[in-house]
Design a protein around this motif. Structure first.
Motif, PDB file in Angstrom:
ATOM      1  N   ILE A   9       0.649  -1.173   0.055  1.00 54.37           N
ATOM      2  CA  ILE A   9       0.078  -0.152  -0.086  1.00 54.37           C
ATOM      3  C   ILE A   9       0.966   1.107   0.029  1.00 54.37           C
ATOM      4  O   ILE A   9       1.750   1.428   0.952  1.00 54.37           O
ATOM      5  CB  ILE A   9      -0.882   0.174   1.241  1.00 54.37           C
ATOM      6  CG1 ILE A   9      -1.749  -1.145   1.315  1.00 54.37           C
ATOM      7  CG2 ILE A   9      -1.686   1.298   1.278  1.00 54.37           C
ATOM      8  CD1 ILE A   9      -2.690  -1.686   0.286  1.00 54.37           C
ATOM      9  N   THR A  10       0.625   2.183  -1.203  1.00 63.68           N
ATOM     10  CA  THR A  10       1.354   3.394  -1.002  1.00 63.68           C
ATOM     11  C   THR A  10       0.247   4.367  -0.609  1.00 63.68           C
ATOM     12  O   THR A  10      -0.879   4.406  -1.318  1.00 63.68           O
ATOM     13  CB  THR A  10       1.824   3.853  -2.344  1.00 63.68           C
ATOM     14  OG1 THR A  10       2.915   2.899  -2.469  1.00 63.68           O
ATOM     15  CG2 THR A  10       2.552   4.874  -2.315  1.00 63.68           C
ATOM     16  N   VAL A  11       0.686   5.251   0.324  1.00 62.73           N
ATOM     17  CA  VAL A  11      -0.403   6.331   0.741  1.00 62.73           C
ATOM     18  C   VAL A  11      -0.011   7.684   0.122  1.00 62.73           C
ATOM     19  O   VAL A  11       1.268   7.960   0.272  1.00 62.73           O
ATOM     20  CB  VAL A  11      -0.480   6.639   2.169  1.00 62.73           C
ATOM     21  CG1 VAL A  11      -1.521   7.892   2.466  1.00 62.73           C
ATOM     22  CG2 VAL A  11      -0.933   5.795   2.833  1.00 62.73           C
ATOM     23  N   ILE A  12      -1.005   8.271  -0.829  1.00 57.45           N
ATOM     24  CA  ILE A  12      -0.741   9.430  -1.763  1.00 57.45           C
ATOM     25  C   ILE A  12      -0.712  10.753  -0.976  1.00 57.45           C
ATOM     26  O   ILE A  12      -1.989  11.037  -0.654  1.00 57.45           O
ATOM     27  CB  ILE A  12      -1.212   9.468  -3.048  1.00 57.45           C
ATOM     28  CG1 ILE A  12      -1.111   8.113  -3.712  1.00 57.45           C
ATOM     29  CG2 ILE A  12      -0.843  10.501  -3.989  1.00 57.45           C
ATOM     30  CD1 ILE A  12      -1.885   7.771  -4.921  1.00 57.45           C
ATOM     31  N   LEU A  13       0.296  11.348  -0.758  1.00 60.51           N
ATOM     32  CA  LEU A  13      -0.155  12.729  -0.087  1.00 60.51           C
ATOM     33  C   LEU A  13       0.197  13.830  -0.859  1.00 60.51           C
ATOM     34  O   LEU A  13       1.279  14.297  -1.789  1.00 60.51           O
ATOM     35  CB  LEU A  13       1.149  13.271   1.166  1.00 60.51           C
ATOM     36  CG  LEU A  13       1.287  12.128   2.230  1.00 60.51           C
ATOM     37  CD1 LEU A  13       2.185  12.484   3.244  1.00 60.51           C
ATOM     38  CD2 LEU A  13      -0.022  11.798   2.902  1.00 60.51           C
ATOM     39  N   ARG A  14      -0.930  14.418  -1.444  1.00 63.17           N
ATOM     40  CA  ARG A  14      -1.220  15.621  -2.224  1.00 63.17           C
ATOM     41  C   ARG A  14      -2.204  16.629  -1.539  1.00 63.17           C
ATOM     42  O   ARG A  14      -3.322  16.378  -1.314  1.00 63.17           O
ATOM     43  CB  ARG A  14      -1.840  14.936  -3.524  1.00 63.17           C
ATOM     44  CG  ARG A  14      -1.854  16.185  -4.522  1.00 63.17           C
ATOM     45  CD  ARG A  14      -2.704  15.700  -5.938  1.00 63.17           C
ATOM     46  NE  ARG A  14      -2.230  14.189  -6.340  1.00 63.17           N
ATOM     47  CZ  ARG A  14      -1.462  14.041  -7.256  1.00 63.17           C
ATOM     48  NH1 ARG A  14      -0.491  14.800  -7.561  1.00 63.17           N
ATOM     49  NH2 ARG A  14      -1.064  12.554  -7.508  1.00 63.17           N
ATOM     50  N   GLY A  15      -1.847  17.807  -1.651  1.00 62.96           N
ATOM     51  CA  GLY A  15      -2.578  19.108  -0.910  1.00 62.96           C
ATOM     52  C   GLY A  15      -2.332  19.287   0.359  1.00 62.96           C
ATOM     53  O   GLY A  15      -3.195  19.849   1.000  1.00 62.96           O
ATOM     54  N   THR A  41       5.113  16.011  -6.242  1.00 62.87           N
ATOM     55  CA  THR A  41       5.777  17.165  -6.358  1.00 62.87           C
ATOM     56  C   THR A  41       5.018  18.395  -6.618  1.00 62.87           C
ATOM     57  O   THR A  41       5.472  19.553  -6.400  1.00 62.87           O
ATOM     58  CB  THR A  41       6.511  17.091  -7.905  1.00 62.87           C
ATOM     59  OG1 THR A  41       5.215  16.816  -8.970  1.00 62.87           O
ATOM     60  CG2 THR A  41       7.268  15.989  -7.843  1.00 62.87           C
ATOM     61  N   ASN A  42       3.606  18.343  -6.514  1.00 61.23           N
ATOM     62  CA  ASN A  42       2.637  19.423  -6.514  1.00 61.23           C
ATOM     63  C   ASN A  42       2.206  19.787  -5.187  1.00 61.23           C
ATOM     64  O   ASN A  42       1.267  20.498  -5.056  1.00 61.23           O
ATOM     65  CB  ASN A  42       1.594  19.607  -7.882  1.00 61.23           C
ATOM     66  CG  ASN A  42       0.824  18.072  -7.500  1.00 61.23           C
ATOM     67  OD1 ASN A  42       1.240  17.262  -6.669  1.00 61.23           O
ATOM     68  ND2 ASN A  42      -0.023  18.041  -8.304  1.00 61.23           N
ATOM     69  N   ASN A  43       2.682  19.072  -4.220  1.00 60.24           N
ATOM     70  CA  ASN A  43       2.649  19.252  -2.818  1.00 60.24           C
ATOM     71  C   ASN A  43       3.398  20.540  -2.279  1.00 60.24           C
ATOM     72  O   ASN A  43       4.681  20.347  -2.682  1.00 60.24           O
ATOM     73  CB  ASN A  43       2.777  18.142  -2.029  1.00 60.24           C
ATOM     74  CG  ASN A  43       1.837  18.168  -0.610  1.00 60.24           C
ATOM     75  OD1 ASN A  43       0.723  17.903  -0.979  1.00 60.24           O
ATOM     76  ND2 ASN A  43       2.535  18.119   0.415  1.00 60.24           N
ATOM     77  N   PRO A  44       2.791  21.461  -1.465  1.00 60.84           N
ATOM     78  CA  PRO A  44       3.706  22.404  -0.925  1.00 60.84           C
ATOM     79  C   PRO A  44       4.699  21.689  -0.150  1.00 60.84           C
ATOM     80  O   PRO A  44       4.537  20.764   0.556  1.00 60.84           O
ATOM     81  CB  PRO A  44       2.678  23.509  -0.177  1.00 60.84           C
ATOM     82  CG  PRO A  44       1.456  23.111  -0.627  1.00 60.84           C
ATOM     83  CD  PRO A  44       1.426  21.563  -1.171  1.00 60.84           C
ATOM     84  N   ASN A  45       5.955  22.362  -0.305  1.00 62.04           N
ATOM     85  CA  ASN A  45       7.042  21.818   0.541  1.00 62.04           C
ATOM     86  C   ASN A  45       7.278  20.479   0.364  1.00 62.04           C
ATOM     87  O   ASN A  45       7.987  19.778   1.464  1.00 62.04           O
ATOM     88  CB  ASN A  45       7.268  22.366   1.921  1.00 62.04           C
ATOM     89  CG  ASN A  45       6.674  23.978   2.129  1.00 62.04           C
ATOM     90  OD1 ASN A  45       7.598  24.860   1.830  1.00 62.04           O
ATOM     91  ND2 ASN A  45       5.570  23.946   3.020  1.00 62.04           N
ATOM     92  N   TYR A  46       7.259  19.896  -0.638  1.00 60.23           N
ATOM     93  CA  TYR A  46       7.471  18.439  -1.070  1.00 60.23           C
ATOM     94  C   TYR A  46       8.829  18.071  -0.666  1.00 60.23           C
ATOM     95  O   TYR A  46       8.922  16.929  -0.080  1.00 60.23           O
ATOM     96  CB  TYR A  46       6.845  17.910  -2.181  1.00 60.23           C
ATOM     97  CG  TYR A  46       7.996  18.233  -3.469  1.00 60.23           C
ATOM     98  CD1 TYR A  46       8.858  17.314  -4.088  1.00 60.23           C
ATOM     99  CD2 TYR A  46       7.809  19.473  -4.199  1.00 60.23           C
ATOM    100  CE1 TYR A  46       9.476  17.312  -5.004  1.00 60.23           C
ATOM    101  CE2 TYR A  46       8.574  19.489  -5.072  1.00 60.23           C
ATOM    102  CZ  TYR A  46       9.610  18.655  -5.728  1.00 60.23           C
ATOM    103  OH  TYR A  46      10.319  18.795  -6.624  1.00 60.23           O
TER     104      TYR A  46
END
Length: 206
Positions: A9-15, A41-46
């Motif tokens: 399982i990969t949890v995607i952190l976006r936004g 990469t389109n997450n702030p401070n990724y």
């Protein structure tokens, strides 16, 4: 990182904000590498999230980068500690070679059998079918006819209700985005409720 170590399982952190992302990473680190974390990469401070998350929790959880669109993004993420990288499209040969050099797992995306085959030939470790909800679970089963059991990941539209069906039909991995957590639990910083969401998801795919 070895492909055999890659979590199901990969949890995607976006936004998410930096604070929210770090809270989620710390919470997920308690599951002893049963899940991985993809910071897009389109997450702030990724890059900061990847770097700080890996420094603090890298022994308990695998952290990587997502929505990689070019070589420079891949290079920066690797320099900041990313242990795997996902893309919404194919990766070029230069990016795949860079990842191999640094033992970083590559997960580019495909949508047709020809694209899947081409990416494995070029050296991809795992191929992501995106968006999986368009083709459905049976697509993974059908691919096993000509290609055998390959390392495929279903991403896009995966929920607790359909996750097991994808795995039972040939997907080896799942990428889960906003459906993993309730928005109010993120907003309220309710760590125990977030843990319950993860536990329930893991239970659903046993």
């Amino acid at each position: 990182m070895k492909t055999e170590e890659y979590p199901k399982i990969t949890v995607i952190l976006r936004g998410y904000s930096y604070e929210e992302a770090m809270m989620i990473i710390e919470m997920l680190s308690s599951f002893d590498k049963q899940v991985g974390v993809e910071v897009t990469t389109n997450n702030p401070n990724y890059l900061k999230i990847i770097s700080e998350g890996t420094k603090k929790f890298g022994d308990q959880i695998f952290i990587g980068v997502g929505t990689v669109l070019d070589y420079e993004e891949a290079k920066e993420a690797i320099e900041h500690g990313a242990r795997f990288m996902l893309a919404p499209e194919k990766m070029d040969q230069e990016t795949l070679a860079l990842a191999k050099q640094h033992n970083v797992i590559t997960v580019p995306a495909a949508f047709t059998p020809s694209e899947v085959s081409d990416l494995f030939i070029k050296g991809a470790d795992i191929v992501k079918i995106f968006p999986a909800t368009i083709v459905g679970p049976d697509f993974f089963k059908q691919l096993q006819g000509p290609y055998g059991k390959r390392r495929l990941m279903a991403v896009g539209g995966i929920t607790i209700e359909n996750a097991a069906e994808y795995l039972n039909n040939g997907a080896a991995y799942l990428g889960i985005g906003s459906s993993m957590f309730r928005k109010e639990d993120i907003k309220n910083r309710d760590v125990e409720a977030l843990k319950d969401s993860v536990r329930n998801f893991l239970e659903s795919i046993k």
